[in-house]
Design a protein around this motif. Structure first.
Motif, PDB file in Angstrom:
ATOM      1  N   ALA A   1       1.003  -1.146  -0.004  1.00 18.19           N
ATOM      2  CA  ALA A   1      -0.123  -0.042   0.179  1.00 18.19           C
ATOM      3  C   ALA A   1       0.693   1.232   0.015  1.00 18.19           C
ATOM      4  CB  ALA A   1      -0.912  -0.064   1.272  1.00 18.19           C
ATOM      5  N   VAL A   2       0.303   2.366  -0.736  1.00 20.48           N
ATOM      6  CA  VAL A   2       1.397   3.312  -0.903  1.00 20.48           C
ATOM      7  C   VAL A   2       0.572   4.673  -0.427  1.00 20.48           C
ATOM      8  CG1 VAL A   2       2.589   4.801  -2.507  1.00 20.48           C
ATOM      9  CG2 VAL A   2       2.590   2.477  -2.981  1.00 20.48           C
ATOM     10  N   ALA A   3       1.064   5.676   0.311  1.00 15.36           N
ATOM     11  CA  ALA A   3       0.418   6.934   0.378  1.00 15.36           C
ATOM     12  C   ALA A   3       1.351   7.683  -0.092  1.00 15.36           C
ATOM     13  CB  ALA A   3       0.849   7.100   1.928  1.00 15.36           C
ATOM     14  N   THR A   4       0.641   8.793  -0.916  1.00 16.91           N
ATOM     15  CA  THR A   4       1.213   9.558  -1.822  1.00 16.91           C
ATOM     16  C   THR A   4       1.970  11.034  -0.839  1.00 16.91           C
ATOM     17  OG1 THR A   4      -0.960  11.219  -1.622  1.00 16.91           O
ATOM     18  CG2 THR A   4      -0.658   9.448  -3.378  1.00 16.91           C
ATOM     19  N   ASP A   5       1.640  10.932   0.279  1.00 15.21           N
ATOM     20  CA  ASP A   5       2.563  11.995   1.041  1.00 15.21           C
ATOM     21  C   ASP A   5       2.552  11.632   2.464  1.00 15.21           C
ATOM     22  OD1 ASP A   5       0.235  13.027   2.108  1.00 15.21           O
ATOM     23  OD2 ASP A   5       0.139  14.546   0.552  1.00 15.21           O
ATOM     24  N   ALA A   6       3.317  12.225   3.335  1.00 15.99           N
ATOM     25  CA  ALA A   6       3.168  11.769   4.797  1.00 15.99           C
ATOM     26  C   ALA A   6       1.778  12.133   5.476  1.00 15.99           C
ATOM     27  CB  ALA A   6       4.304  12.634   5.492  1.00 15.99           C
TER      28      ALA A   6
END
Length: 313
Positions: free
Chosen positions: A167-172
């Protein structure tokens, strides 16, 4: 279902409202929304709501200002008609993005709209996946904040091999949300670390986490113009991701979003029906899941005085 329950819908997403009513086994109550010759809105409730428990379904989608005014006038009409309790059901609360004063002399509009809803007659609010969770605290009436994370996670569980997925978050800022998504699927997560590379404010993404040779799923609360999604896809591809997918609760898909996604190197995109998707926004790679059962269950629990939080336990 108790005869005291009534559900109305304004014009933003009547299909979702009808589906909610079908799940509850009750008809959608009639309301007439019209305009005078000077473009002023008029709302007339077309059945008796005296001492009824009333829910009004309206998302803040384009044209946003018109849809907000429709809801405000409908809430006021229901209050004037002596409804016992009025709940504003707002599947997509777009002004949750305006949650802080990050520039001089601007309005914290998320708070302003909350105040206006209460003034108009909302005794309670039911919404889903606010962009900024602190907006929940802008309301001085009870708010039930649903999430579609389990619904979207279950879709990926059923349709993908999770053994190689990340899973990937586009920013913090999105890490907490993506953390809940990754925990639901029991998969690792990565974060795109955006760094300012010069004085022109151009940002370059670096992946914090292992995505090389893996199937990456970007998770967001919403996709609007798809600009952030597109840059994240490019960053993940450059980092060696084997495939890229995306999940988002609110498929707003405004401006150039559809053309960007049509040509983007992404295998699949999953959104929900909190936002109505007209035929012109349909792409083969986009799957729309329904959240009507979740809203129906929440409405039933609010009406009967049961816990809404128990839906997610």
């Amino acid at each position: 279902m108790n005869d005291a329950l009534r559900i109305f819908a304004c014009n933003s997403n009547p299909a979702l409202a009808n589906e909610i009513c079908a799940k509850l086994g009750i008809p959608l109550s009639p309301v007439e929304i019209s305009r005078f010759s000077n473009d002023n809105l008029q709302v007339q409730i077309r059945e008796n709501v005296r001492e009824r428990d009333v829910f009004v379904v309206q998302a803040f989608t384009e044209p946003v200002s018109d849809h907000i005014m429709e809801l405000m006038i409908t809430l006021d009409a229901l209050r004037s008609a002596s409804a016992r309790r009025v709940t504003a059901v707002i599947p997509y609360y777009s002004y949750a993005r305006s949650d802080k004063k990050d520039a001089p002399r601007i309005s914290i509009t998320g708070r302003l709209i909350a105040d206006m809803l209460i003034t108009a007659g909302a005794n309670r609010v039911l919404t889903m996946d606010l962009h900024a969770e602190q907006v929940h605290g802008f309301f001085s009436v009870p708010v039930d904040h649903l999430t579609a994370i389990p619904t979207i996670a279950e879709h990926f569980r059923r349709n993908h091999d999770l053994a190689n997925m990340v899973a990937v978050a586009t920013d913090a800022g999105g890490a907490k949300r993506v953390g809940r998504f990754s925990e639901r699927l029991d998969i690792p997560m990565a974060i795109i670390d955006k760094r300012r590379v010069d004085d022109t404010s151009v940002k370059q993404g670096h992946v914090v986490g292992d995505v090389k040779g893996r199937d990456a799923v970007i998770f967001e609360d919403e996709i609007s113009t798809a600009g952030t999604l597109l840059s994240t896809i490019e960053t993940l591809r450059a980092a060696g991701a084997r495939s890229v997918h995306a999940g988002a609760v609110h498929g707003v898909l405004c401006g150039p979003a559809i053309e960007r996604l049509r040509n983007a190197p992404i295998e699949s995109i999953v959104v929900t029906n909190t936002v109505h998707m007209p035929p012109g926004k349909h792409l083969d790679k986009i799957t729309q899941l329904t959240v009507a059962p979740l809203f129906a269950a929440a409405i039933e629990r609010i009406h009967s005085g049961e816990s809404v939080g128990a839906l997610f336990e």
